[in-house]
Design an enzyme around this catalytic site. Structure first.
Site, PDB file in Angstrom:
ATOM      1  N   GLY A 172      47.971  64.410 -34.725  1.00 24.52           N
ATOM      2  CA  GLY A 172      48.293  65.500 -33.483  1.00 24.52           C
ATOM      3  C   GLY A 172      49.290  64.637 -32.765  1.00 24.52           C
ATOM      4  O   GLY A 172      50.291  64.286 -33.074  1.00 24.52           O
TER       5      GLY A 172
ATOM      6  N   VAL B 180      44.651  60.054 -36.261  1.00 25.40           N
ATOM      7  CA  VAL B 180      42.891  59.836 -36.757  1.00 25.40           C
ATOM      8  C   VAL B 180      42.633  59.427 -38.058  1.00 25.40           C
ATOM      9  O   VAL B 180      42.981  60.088 -39.212  1.00 25.40           O
ATOM     10  CB  VAL B 180      42.557  61.011 -36.128  1.00 25.40           C
ATOM     11  CG1 VAL B 180      40.633  60.178 -36.122  1.00 25.40           C
ATOM     12  CG2 VAL B 180      43.179  60.751 -34.969  1.00 25.40           C
TER      13      VAL B 180
ATOM     14  N   ASP C 294      40.054  66.965 -21.560  1.00 26.74           N
ATOM     15  CA  ASP C 294      40.399  67.645 -22.422  1.00 26.74           C
ATOM     16  C   ASP C 294      39.260  68.782 -23.576  1.00 26.74           C
ATOM     17  O   ASP C 294      38.319  68.093 -24.158  1.00 26.74           O
ATOM     18  CB  ASP C 294      41.006  67.157 -23.950  1.00 26.74           C
ATOM     19  CG  ASP C 294      41.396  68.323 -24.772  1.00 26.74           C
ATOM     20  OD1 ASP C 294      41.437  69.736 -24.554  1.00 26.74           O
ATOM     21  OD2 ASP C 294      41.494  67.963 -25.906  1.00 26.74           O
TER      22      ASP C 294
END
Length: 217
Positions: A11, A16, A128
Protein backbone atom coordinates in the site's frame (compact mmCIF):
# COMPACT_ATOMS: atom_id res chain seq x y z
CA UNK A 1 14.52 -7.74 3.31
CA UNK A 2 12.77 -10.18 5.67
CA UNK A 3 14.14 -13.71 5.32
CA UNK A 4 11.84 -16.19 3.50
CA UNK A 5 9.12 -13.54 3.26
CA UNK A 6 6.50 -13.52 0.51
CA UNK A 7 5.05 -10.12 -0.42
CA UNK A 8 1.24 -10.31 -0.53
CA UNK A 9 0.26 -6.64 -0.55
CA UNK A 10 1.80 -3.20 -0.91
CA UNK A 11 0.00 0.00 0.00
CA UNK A 12 0.95 3.65 0.27
CA UNK A 13 2.26 3.21 3.82
CA UNK A 14 3.49 -0.36 4.17
CA UNK A 15 4.31 -3.71 2.66
CA UNK A 16 2.62 -6.85 3.99
CA UNK A 17 4.36 -10.23 3.89
CA UNK A 18 3.83 -13.77 5.07
CA UNK A 19 6.88 -15.44 6.57
CA UNK A 20 7.82 -18.16 9.05
CA UNK A 21 8.07 -16.95 12.64
CA UNK A 22 9.22 -19.49 15.22
CA UNK A 23 6.80 -22.42 14.67
CA UNK A 24 4.10 -20.37 12.94
CA UNK A 25 3.32 -18.51 9.75
CA UNK A 26 3.10 -14.82 10.51
CA UNK A 27 1.84 -11.70 8.79
CA UNK A 28 4.53 -9.04 8.80
CA UNK A 29 3.60 -5.44 8.20
CA UNK A 30 6.63 -3.32 7.37
CA UNK A 31 6.36 0.45 7.08
CA UNK A 32 8.84 1.87 4.59
CA UNK A 33 10.59 5.28 4.55
CA UNK A 34 9.00 8.30 2.86
CA UNK A 35 11.69 9.85 0.70
CA UNK A 36 9.97 13.24 0.61
CA UNK A 37 10.46 13.67 4.38
CA UNK A 38 13.65 14.43 6.26
CA UNK A 39 15.10 11.03 7.30
CA UNK A 40 15.19 11.79 11.03
CA UNK A 41 11.64 13.16 11.05
CA UNK A 42 10.42 10.31 8.87
CA UNK A 43 11.89 7.67 11.16
CA UNK A 44 10.41 9.35 14.24
CA UNK A 45 6.93 9.55 12.68
CA UNK A 46 7.08 6.00 11.32
CA UNK A 47 8.21 4.57 14.65
CA UNK A 48 5.38 6.41 16.42
CA UNK A 49 2.88 5.02 13.91
CA UNK A 50 4.14 1.45 14.34
CA UNK A 51 3.99 1.75 18.14
CA UNK A 52 0.49 3.21 18.03
CA UNK A 53 -0.79 0.47 15.72
CA UNK A 54 0.65 -2.26 17.95
CA UNK A 55 -0.78 -0.60 21.07
CA UNK A 56 -4.29 -0.35 19.55
CA UNK A 57 -4.14 -3.93 18.31
CA UNK A 58 -3.16 -5.22 21.74
CA UNK A 59 -5.68 -3.03 23.55
CA UNK A 60 -8.50 -4.43 21.41
CA UNK A 61 -7.31 -7.98 21.96
CA UNK A 62 -7.15 -7.43 25.72
CA UNK A 63 -10.71 -5.99 25.64
CA UNK A 64 -12.17 -9.13 24.11
CA UNK A 65 -12.13 -8.15 20.43
CA UNK A 66 -10.86 -10.93 18.20
CA UNK A 67 -7.82 -9.51 16.42
CA UNK A 68 -4.64 -11.05 15.01
CA UNK A 69 -2.41 -12.04 17.92
CA UNK A 70 0.56 -9.70 18.24
CA UNK A 71 3.82 -11.68 18.12
CA UNK A 72 6.61 -9.12 17.95
CA UNK A 73 7.22 -5.41 17.30
CA UNK A 74 10.49 -4.68 15.50
CA UNK A 75 11.01 -0.97 16.17
CA UNK A 76 14.39 -0.90 14.47
CA UNK A 77 12.89 -2.03 11.16
CA UNK A 78 9.42 -0.53 11.71
CA UNK A 79 7.70 -3.89 11.39
CA UNK A 80 4.91 -5.68 13.24
CA UNK A 81 4.73 -9.48 13.35
CA UNK A 82 1.26 -10.87 13.96
CA UNK A 83 -0.94 -13.92 13.54
CA UNK A 84 -1.86 -15.00 10.02
CA UNK A 85 -5.64 -15.43 10.24
CA UNK A 86 -7.29 -17.78 7.77
CA UNK A 87 -10.79 -16.64 6.94
CA UNK A 88 -13.18 -14.90 4.59
CA UNK A 89 -13.73 -11.13 4.54
CA UNK A 90 -17.09 -9.59 5.31
CA UNK A 91 -17.01 -8.10 1.81
CA UNK A 92 -17.00 -11.59 0.28
CA UNK A 93 -19.54 -12.92 2.78
CA UNK A 94 -22.06 -10.19 1.97
CA UNK A 95 -21.69 -10.97 -1.73
CA UNK A 96 -22.82 -14.50 -0.89
CA UNK A 97 -25.57 -13.35 1.48
CA UNK A 98 -28.35 -14.52 -0.81
CA UNK A 99 -27.41 -18.08 0.07
CA UNK A 100 -27.57 -17.44 3.81
CA UNK A 101 -30.45 -18.20 6.14
CA UNK A 102 -31.95 -15.46 8.30
CA UNK A 103 -30.32 -16.99 11.38
CA UNK A 104 -26.88 -16.69 9.73
CA UNK A 105 -27.67 -13.09 8.83
CA UNK A 106 -28.57 -12.27 12.44
CA UNK A 107 -25.52 -14.11 13.74
CA UNK A 108 -23.20 -12.05 11.51
CA UNK A 109 -24.71 -8.65 12.37
CA UNK A 110 -24.57 -9.54 16.07
CA UNK A 111 -20.88 -10.40 15.84
CA UNK A 112 -20.09 -7.13 14.07
CA UNK A 113 -22.11 -4.96 16.46
CA UNK A 114 -20.59 -6.59 19.55
CA UNK A 115 -17.03 -6.29 18.17
CA UNK A 116 -17.48 -2.58 17.41
CA UNK A 117 -18.99 -1.98 20.85
CA UNK A 118 -16.03 -3.65 22.57
CA UNK A 119 -13.52 -1.77 20.44
CA UNK A 120 -15.08 1.64 21.13
CA UNK A 121 -15.54 0.79 24.82
CA UNK A 122 -11.74 0.46 24.88
CA UNK A 123 -11.51 3.91 23.21
CA UNK A 124 -9.84 2.45 20.12
CA UNK A 125 -10.70 4.17 16.85
CA UNK A 126 -9.99 1.85 13.94
CA UNK A 127 -9.73 4.60 11.32
CA UNK A 128 -10.43 2.35 8.33
CA UNK A 129 -13.53 0.30 9.11
CA UNK A 130 -14.46 -1.38 5.84
CA UNK A 131 -15.96 -4.75 5.01
CA UNK A 132 -12.51 -5.80 3.79
CA UNK A 133 -11.07 -5.29 7.29
CA UNK A 134 -13.57 -7.56 9.02
CA UNK A 135 -13.38 -11.30 8.48
CA UNK A 136 -14.73 -14.55 9.83
CA UNK A 137 -12.09 -16.84 11.27
CA UNK A 138 -12.05 -20.16 9.42
CA UNK A 139 -11.45 -22.24 12.54
CA UNK A 140 -14.37 -21.06 14.70
CA UNK A 141 -16.37 -18.42 12.75
CA UNK A 142 -15.31 -15.66 15.16
CA UNK A 143 -15.36 -12.14 13.72
CA UNK A 144 -11.83 -10.75 13.44
CA UNK A 145 -10.99 -7.05 13.11
CA UNK A 146 -7.81 -6.52 11.08
CA UNK A 147 -5.55 -3.74 9.75
CA UNK A 148 -5.10 -1.16 12.51
CA UNK A 149 -2.75 0.95 10.38
CA UNK A 150 -4.80 4.14 10.87
CA UNK A 151 -5.95 3.42 14.42
CA UNK A 152 -5.59 5.68 17.43
CA UNK A 153 -6.90 6.15 20.98
CA UNK A 154 -9.75 8.57 21.62
CA UNK A 155 -12.71 8.82 23.97
CA UNK A 156 -14.48 11.47 21.86
CA UNK A 157 -17.98 10.51 20.61
CA UNK A 158 -17.23 12.41 17.39
CA UNK A 159 -14.27 10.15 16.55
CA UNK A 160 -16.27 6.99 17.24
CA UNK A 161 -19.15 8.32 15.15
CA UNK A 162 -16.82 8.95 12.21
CA UNK A 163 -15.54 5.38 12.59
CA UNK A 164 -19.11 4.09 12.24
CA UNK A 165 -19.80 6.47 9.36
CA UNK A 166 -16.82 5.12 7.40
CA UNK A 167 -18.25 1.60 7.74
CA UNK A 168 -21.73 2.78 6.80
CA UNK A 169 -20.38 4.47 3.65
CA UNK A 170 -18.66 1.21 2.72
CA UNK A 171 -21.94 -0.68 3.07
CA UNK A 172 -23.84 1.83 0.95
CA UNK A 173 -21.22 2.15 -1.79
CA UNK A 174 -19.99 -1.45 -2.00
CA UNK A 175 -23.01 -3.51 -0.97
CA UNK A 176 -26.32 -2.37 -2.54
CA UNK A 177 -29.48 -2.93 -0.50
CA UNK A 178 -27.53 -3.51 2.71
CA UNK A 179 -29.12 -0.63 4.67
CA UNK A 180 -31.11 -2.98 6.90
CA UNK A 181 -27.97 -4.91 7.75
CA UNK A 182 -26.14 -1.80 8.92
CA UNK A 183 -29.20 -0.70 10.91
CA UNK A 184 -29.13 -4.08 12.68
CA UNK A 185 -25.42 -3.64 13.42
CA UNK A 186 -26.11 -0.25 15.03
CA UNK A 187 -28.91 -1.77 17.15
CA UNK A 188 -26.54 -4.45 18.46
CA UNK A 189 -23.83 -1.80 19.01
CA UNK A 190 -26.30 0.31 21.02
CA UNK A 191 -27.40 -2.63 23.17
CA UNK A 192 -23.82 -3.61 23.99
CA UNK A 193 -22.30 -0.19 24.66
CA UNK A 194 -23.71 1.94 27.46
CA UNK A 195 -22.07 5.13 26.15
CA UNK A 196 -23.48 4.72 22.62
CA UNK A 197 -26.23 7.36 22.91
CA UNK A 198 -23.91 10.35 22.39
CA UNK A 199 -22.03 8.51 19.63
CA UNK A 200 -25.18 7.70 17.65
CA UNK A 201 -26.32 11.30 18.08
CA UNK A 202 -22.98 12.45 16.65
CA UNK A 203 -23.36 9.92 13.83
CA UNK A 204 -26.51 11.72 12.72
CA UNK A 205 -24.54 14.99 12.59
CA UNK A 206 -21.69 13.36 10.66
CA UNK A 207 -24.18 11.96 8.13
CA UNK A 208 -25.67 15.41 7.65
CA UNK A 209 -22.25 16.94 7.02
CA UNK A 210 -21.49 14.16 4.57
CA UNK A 211 -24.68 14.81 2.60
CA UNK A 212 -23.95 18.53 2.48
CA UNK A 213 -20.44 17.87 1.13
CA UNK A 214 -21.92 15.58 -1.52
CA UNK A 215 -24.39 18.26 -2.60
CA UNK A 216 -21.67 20.90 -2.84
CA UNK A 217 -19.42 18.46 -4.68
Amino acid sequence: MIENAVLIKQGAEARVYTAPFLTRTAIIKERFPKTYRHPILDNKLTTRRVTQEARCLFKCYRSGVDTPVLYFVDIENNAIYMEFVKGKTLKDLISEMGEWSSSKYEELTTKIGVALAKMHSADVIHGDLTTSNLLLRESNNSLVVIDFGLSYISSLPEDKAVDLYVLEKTFLSTHPNSESMFTSILDIYKNNYKASKDILSKLAEVRLRGRKRSMVG
